[in-house]
Motif scaffolding. Sequence first.
Motif, short mmCIF file in Angstrom:
data_model
loop_
_atom_site.label_atom_id
_atom_site.label_comp_id
_atom_site.label_asym_id
_atom_site.label_seq_id
_atom_site.Cartn_x
_atom_site.Cartn_y
_atom_site.Cartn_z
N ASN A 243 0.54 -86.96 -0.37
CA ASN A 243 1.85 -87.44 -0.81
C ASN A 243 2.64 -88.03 0.35
OD1 ASN A 243 1.39 -86.71 -3.46
ND2 ASN A 243 2.38 -84.72 -3.27
N ASN A 246 1.27 -91.32 1.10
CA ASN A 246 1.29 -92.20 -0.09
C ASN A 246 -0.12 -92.69 -0.45
OD1 ASN A 246 2.58 -93.52 -2.21
ND2 ASN A 246 2.83 -95.41 -1.04
N THR A 248 -3.43 -92.09 -2.98
CA THR A 248 -3.82 -91.54 -4.29
C THR A 248 -5.31 -91.73 -4.52
OG1 THR A 248 -3.31 -93.63 -5.40
CG2 THR A 248 -1.54 -91.99 -5.28
N GLN A 411 9.06 -92.82 7.54
CA GLN A 411 8.29 -94.07 7.49
C GLN A 411 7.73 -94.41 8.87
OE1 GLN A 411 11.39 -96.62 5.85
NE2 GLN A 411 10.40 -96.63 3.85
#
Length: 568
Positions: A243, A246, A248, A411
């Motif tokens: 997560n 980011n 998946t 970030q």
Amino acid sequence: MKEKIAEELTQLIGKEFTIREIEDWIEKPKFTTMGDFAFPCFRLAKKLKKSPVEIASNLSSEFTVKGIEKTEPVNGYLNLYLDVKAYAAVVLNEVLEKGSDYGQMDTGKGQVITIDFSSPNIAKPFSMGHLRSTVIGNALANLIEKTGYKAIRINHIGDWGTQFGKLITAYKKWGDENKVKKSPIVELHKLYVYFHEQAEKYPELEEEARLWFRKLEGGDEEALELWTWFREVSLEAFSIVYNQLNITFDSYNGEAFYNDKMEGVIEKLKEAALLEESSGAMVIRLEEEALPPCLIQKKDGATLYATRDLAAAVYRKGTYNFVKSVYVVGNEQSLHFKQLKAVLAKLKIIWADDLIHVPFGMMLKDGKKMSTRKGKIVLLEEVLAESVNLAKQAINEKNPSLPNKEKVAQQVGFGAVMFHDLKVFRQNDVHFELEDMLRFEGETGPYVQYAYARASTLVKKAETATGHSSQALYETFDSFGETERPLIMKISEFEETIKQAADDWDPSKIAKYCIDLSQLFNQYYARTSILKESNKVKQEQSLQLIKSVKITLKEGLRLLGVAAPEEM
């Protein structure tokens, strides 16, 4: 532009060569004084029965392509010089019209590529050693999609094997249920390390571990219950890291998923008379392929990686009908994948060559490999937290009034760690140095992110000053000259860079492109005062260039899985 040049050259040369061949021969000269593109004519000489010098001269006199200012024959080369004003319109208008779709290709339209990456072992911490497969695989999946294929992201979790016999043995001997519940991964890892320490003193522990794994394979209730618990808490811990990055997946089918699918593969190997007994084990001889035998089944009946990967390959072909099946796994597994393909080929499986091993080097700490077994690991979750903390400190020093400091710090912190890995050619080793990753100068993620944020701030200030956001498209950028040429050329190379990175399974090409584009932008920014420009057309055209830099940089970072903060 290379494609347009190749089309024109093919028309002039004749049908002896294809557009693709001609395009592949077009070079970028070492020095800009020799042109923006160069076409060597030496390979044409034999077929055209003319000297390279004569061919270059003839092509130069007949060549006409919009955006090319002049051509010049030099020693068998046709040098081509771009008209920067016209070429800027071709490049920038495309970027501004397409936005984030700039560089998108339809090469693989309607086709599927499966990509197997990350694949940590359950009941073990997610260490820096797992980072490489995770971020390289994610970047490659993005590149696969950028070239028009559908990417099926597979996390082949390591949830089966003799290590679980060891872990069950360790838990039953020394485990504390409350401690494991409170901090499952940390405690399970301690037990795993402690088992190996004790096994060096008491070798009989290894036999006890093998017994527990056989029980697990046989469906023993207690063994299965412990294994299920270990798996669930591990996936929960892994999801925190995924997560944050980011990342998946479409499938978490791990090794255990193939337990009931291996027998079919073994039967096919028997039917093809490929299995041979060797010291009680079942192997496939691969002497003809200059490879050692592939071990399919141990003496005690236990299966191995090869058995599972054969079953997995067959299952994935049947389920996804892939055109390629990619495995992002370390260099040390190269032999395994050669054997895997060789066995499939012996089974007369025509798609065996569609299996592609994408190897990578190690993550080193103090010049040494990190070892889970010996406890010499650096936890990825802790590295990410420390990286975010250092980014936060830098923001507080340089821009304390920045809005959304927490989000930007994440970030920058996460991006720094990912970019540091991806800028290195994947087969080289990566040296873990957190301070180097977070530098805002040099070839780092924060440097590229800062270039993007600087471009964003410049565009915002200009739009605020003028009171509008223009997307005007120009037929020619009359105000442009040699100052803008390097940036325009670099932006125009984006699609070709994507293609090369995808063809070579090499995300470092994208990272290096982002660094180069950022450096050229910063040089342009230092030389050009856009906000104070009195010529409104010049100002507007310069802003279109900056907007194109923004779009390209953001998409380059996205392909790497790295965020692009609007402010820093």
